[in-house]
Design a protein around this motif. Structure first.
Motif: not given
Length: 105
Positions: A1-10, A14-18, A20-22, A98-100
């Motif tokens: 989910m793109t909206a949560l990516l800034p939270g991953v940056s700081v 957790e990146g793995r929580s947003i 979804e494996p293909i 744009k991506e994790v």
């Protein structure tokens, strides 16, 4: 989910929580032989024969870099470029997330 990516940056998400494996999205999850995932670029579409010619662009290439696939339905879904909305300085000073992998960089 793109909206949560800034939270991953700081580090607040957790990146793995947003992510979804293909393989979970493929219809044949219970029977893997029913589903296939190709990492490739489409180079030609023939709507008369319902075939798609692809070129393998993955880091792990096979012996046939170009291959043809038959299809019943074809969905063309292209990405979009970043929109800076004309804000001055964005191109020079902003990070594009744009991506994790971008958020973790």
């Amino acid at each position: 989910m793109t909206a949560l990516l800034p939270g991953v940056s700081v580090g607040t998400v957790e990146g793995r929580s947003i992510v979804e494996p293909i393989r979970r999205l493929l219809p044949g999850t219970k029977h893997p032989e029913e589903s296939r995932f190709y990492e490739a670029s489409a180079v030609d579409v023939d709507p008369l024969t319902k075939t798609l010619t692809c070129r393998d662009m993955s880091p792990v290439t096979n012996s046939l870099p170009e291959f043809t696939l038959a299809y019943d339905r074809l969905v063309v879904s292209v990405g979009a470029p970043f929109n800076t909305y004309g804000a001055p300085g964005v191109e020079q000073h902003a990070y594009r997330v744009k991506e994790v992998e971008d958020a973790l960089a």
